[in-house]
Scaffold this motif. Structure first.
Motif, PDB file in Angstrom:
ATOM      1  N   ALA A 191       0.690  -1.279   0.081  1.00  0.00           N
ATOM      2  CA  ALA A 191       0.076   0.062   0.013  1.00  0.00           C
ATOM      3  C   ALA A 191       0.873   1.472  -0.029  1.00  0.00           C
ATOM      4  N   ALA A 192       0.516   2.251  -0.701  1.00  0.00           N
ATOM      5  CA  ALA A 192       1.139   3.491  -0.759  1.00  0.00           C
ATOM      6  C   ALA A 192       0.509   4.545   0.056  1.00  0.00           C
ATOM      7  N   ASP A 193       1.295   5.337   0.804  1.00  0.00           N
ATOM      8  CA  ASP A 193       0.552   6.670   1.587  1.00  0.00           C
ATOM      9  C   ASP A 193       1.370   7.709   1.187  1.00  0.00           C
ATOM     10  N   LYS A 198       2.723  12.941  -0.386  1.00  0.00           N
ATOM     11  CA  LYS A 198       3.697  13.866  -0.549  1.00  0.00           C
ATOM     12  C   LYS A 198       4.127  13.919  -1.970  1.00  0.00           C
ATOM     13  N   GLU A 199       3.538  13.166  -2.581  1.00  0.00           N
ATOM     14  CA  GLU A 199       4.305  13.569  -4.338  1.00  0.00           C
ATOM     15  C   GLU A 199       3.443  14.782  -4.887  1.00  0.00           C
ATOM     16  N   ASP A 201       2.774  14.619  -7.939  1.00  0.00           N
ATOM     17  CA  ASP A 201       1.903  13.863  -8.732  1.00  0.00           C
ATOM     18  C   ASP A 201       1.529  12.789  -7.995  1.00  0.00           C
ATOM     19  N   PRO A 202       0.218  12.949  -7.364  1.00  0.00           N
ATOM     20  CA  PRO A 202      -0.284  11.552  -6.564  1.00  0.00           C
ATOM     21  C   PRO A 202      -0.608  10.268  -7.386  1.00  0.00           C
ATOM     22  N   LEU A 203      -0.560  10.479  -8.810  1.00  0.00           N
ATOM     23  CA  LEU A 203      -1.128   9.154  -9.410  1.00  0.00           C
ATOM     24  C   LEU A 203       0.250   8.386 -10.136  1.00  0.00           C
ATOM     25  N   ARG A 204       1.473   8.931  -9.782  1.00  0.00           N
ATOM     26  CA  ARG A 204       2.526   8.355 -10.352  1.00  0.00           C
ATOM     27  C   ARG A 204       2.743   6.986  -9.733  1.00  0.00           C
ATOM     28  N   VAL A 205       2.294   6.835  -8.550  1.00  0.00           N
ATOM     29  CA  VAL A 205       2.703   5.292  -7.851  1.00  0.00           C
ATOM     30  C   VAL A 205       1.855   4.114  -8.450  1.00  0.00           C
ATOM     31  N   ALA A 206       0.512   4.651  -8.966  1.00  0.00           N
ATOM     32  CA  ALA A 206      -0.169   3.780  -9.930  1.00  0.00           C
ATOM     33  C   ALA A 206       0.332   3.611 -11.266  1.00  0.00           C
ATOM     34  N   ARG A 207       0.377   4.504 -11.873  1.00  0.00           N
ATOM     35  CA  ARG A 207       0.951   4.426 -13.158  1.00  0.00           C
ATOM     36  C   ARG A 207       2.294   3.547 -13.151  1.00  0.00           C
ATOM     37  N   ALA A 219      -7.054  15.360   4.541  1.00  0.00           N
ATOM     38  CA  ALA A 219      -6.435  16.524   4.705  1.00  0.00           C
ATOM     39  C   ALA A 219      -5.248  16.826   3.722  1.00  0.00           C
ATOM     40  N   PRO A 220      -4.329  15.912   3.717  1.00  0.00           N
ATOM     41  CA  PRO A 220      -2.983  16.165   2.928  1.00  0.00           C
ATOM     42  C   PRO A 220      -3.462  16.197   1.433  1.00  0.00           C
ATOM     43  N   LEU A 221      -4.675  15.680   1.098  1.00  0.00           N
ATOM     44  CA  LEU A 221      -4.827  15.711  -0.523  1.00  0.00           C
ATOM     45  C   LEU A 221      -5.916  16.836  -0.896  1.00  0.00           C
TER      46      LEU A 221
END
Length: 330
Positions: A191-193, A198-199, A201-207, A219-221
């Motif tokens: 799982a990525a948190d 903190k990226e 680009d929050p979608l990079r981990v999925a790509r 909150a952080p998003l």
């Protein structure tokens, strides 16, 4: 959001609290938070003190969404919640779990600075002994190297984990851990948190195929609606978690979990149980492992009882003013 409240409006609505913890968590003994009341209810602005103003910006957007816009419609009335066990000695696990009552899942903090894999393994084993049927997951907060993560997660495999949250910090490291565990025949989801919130680009981990699911925090998003967009675009299952919030902040997490089209895992929204106080007479603590949706009634008496000292209040108000200016509020 089409119209932001002015900086003056936010400052006039702000209340700063400092709530003692039952046990040290993330190195914190008192959790500070700034609460704002808007026409739609209360919002919470509580980025950790070490975060700079740029990182704090989405937290304020989330607080404004809660207070001035409200939350999107829910598709479920209640949300399953996991217990959270900090990085404590194994002997302290049982009383911590007792504060949560019946739960379907437990998240165990691991990779604490100054501790060893043996410490982590003892803690995980004790949770499994006490709750043999519970879903069990570990959270390293990116504290391991790739080699350390593989060694530790291989050792944990006998306790049948649901997933490991952010075993290493870098996205390429997450992918390396995930692939090596598969090569070893260890069926453990990653799982990525931090690699989402903190990226830039929050979608990079999925790509990059670096995780099997996302751990998301409202909150952080930048709020519930933005978090829902990220989950939809990523196309991965999501677990909703908290950032050690008061019940006001937890209510945003519950609203997010309640609005997700699918919610396959219990969420990390039970951390009010780790606090010695709250801002409401009816804290959002799990009831039989569940939290229900709905607004939080903030108590003025409790706001006064847990009011931060003048120095810290000034620090938070100045931070609010700076971050509000960054958002473009007048």
């Amino acid at each position: 959001m089409s119209t932001l409240p002015s900086t003056a409006e936010l400052l006039s609505a702000a209340r700063v609290v400092s709530i003692p913890m039952r046990i040290k968590f993330r190195g914190i003994l008192h959790r500070e938070a700034l609460l704002v009341e808007g026409p739609a209810g209360w919002g919470e602005f509580c980025p950790f003190p070490e975060y700079d103003d740029a990182e704090a910006e989405p937290w304020l957007r989330s607080a404004i969404e809660a207070g001035w816009q409200g939350f999107p419609p829910a598709v479920r009335k209640r949300v399953a919640v996991n217990a959270t066990v900090p990085a404590v000695p194994a002997a302290e696990v049982e009383p911590i779990l007792a504060r949560f009552g019946p739960v379907v899942a437990v998240k165990v903090k691991v990779a604490e600075l100054g501790q060893t894999t043996a410490d982590d393994l003892a803690r995980v084993a004790e949770v499994r002994r006490l709750l043999p049927a519970a879903g069990l997951r570990v959270d390293a907060n990116g504290g391991w190297t790739v080699a350390e993560a593989i060694t530790a997660l291989t050792a944990f495999a006998e306790h049948t984990l649901e997933y490991a949250e952010q075993p290493v910090m870098a996205i390429d490291g997450l992918r390396a851990v995930r692939l090596e565990l598969r090569r070893r025949g260890i069926d453990l989801l990653i799982a990525a948190d931090e690699s989402v919130r903190k990226e830039t680009d929050p979608l990079r981990v999925a790509r990059e195929d670096a995780a099997d699911l996302l751990v998301i925090k409202a909150a952080p998003l930048g709020g519930v609606r933005r978090a829902l967009e990220i989950v939809a675009q990523a196309g991965l299952p999501a677990v909703v978690s908290s950032a050690l919030d008061t019940s006001v902040g937890i209510s945003a997490g519950v609203a997010l979990a309640a609005a997700l089209p699918e919610l396959p895992y219990a969420c990390g929204l039970g951390t009010v149980s780790l606090m010695q106080g709250d801002v409401t007479e009816h804290p959002l603590v799990p009831d039989g492992g569940w939290l229900t949706t709905g607004p939080v009634q903030v108590s003025d008496d409790l706001l006064k009882a847990y009011a931060a000292d003048p120095h810290r209040t000034t620090w938070w108000l100045e931070r609010l003013e700076r971050v509000s200016t960054r958002l473009g509020a007048a």
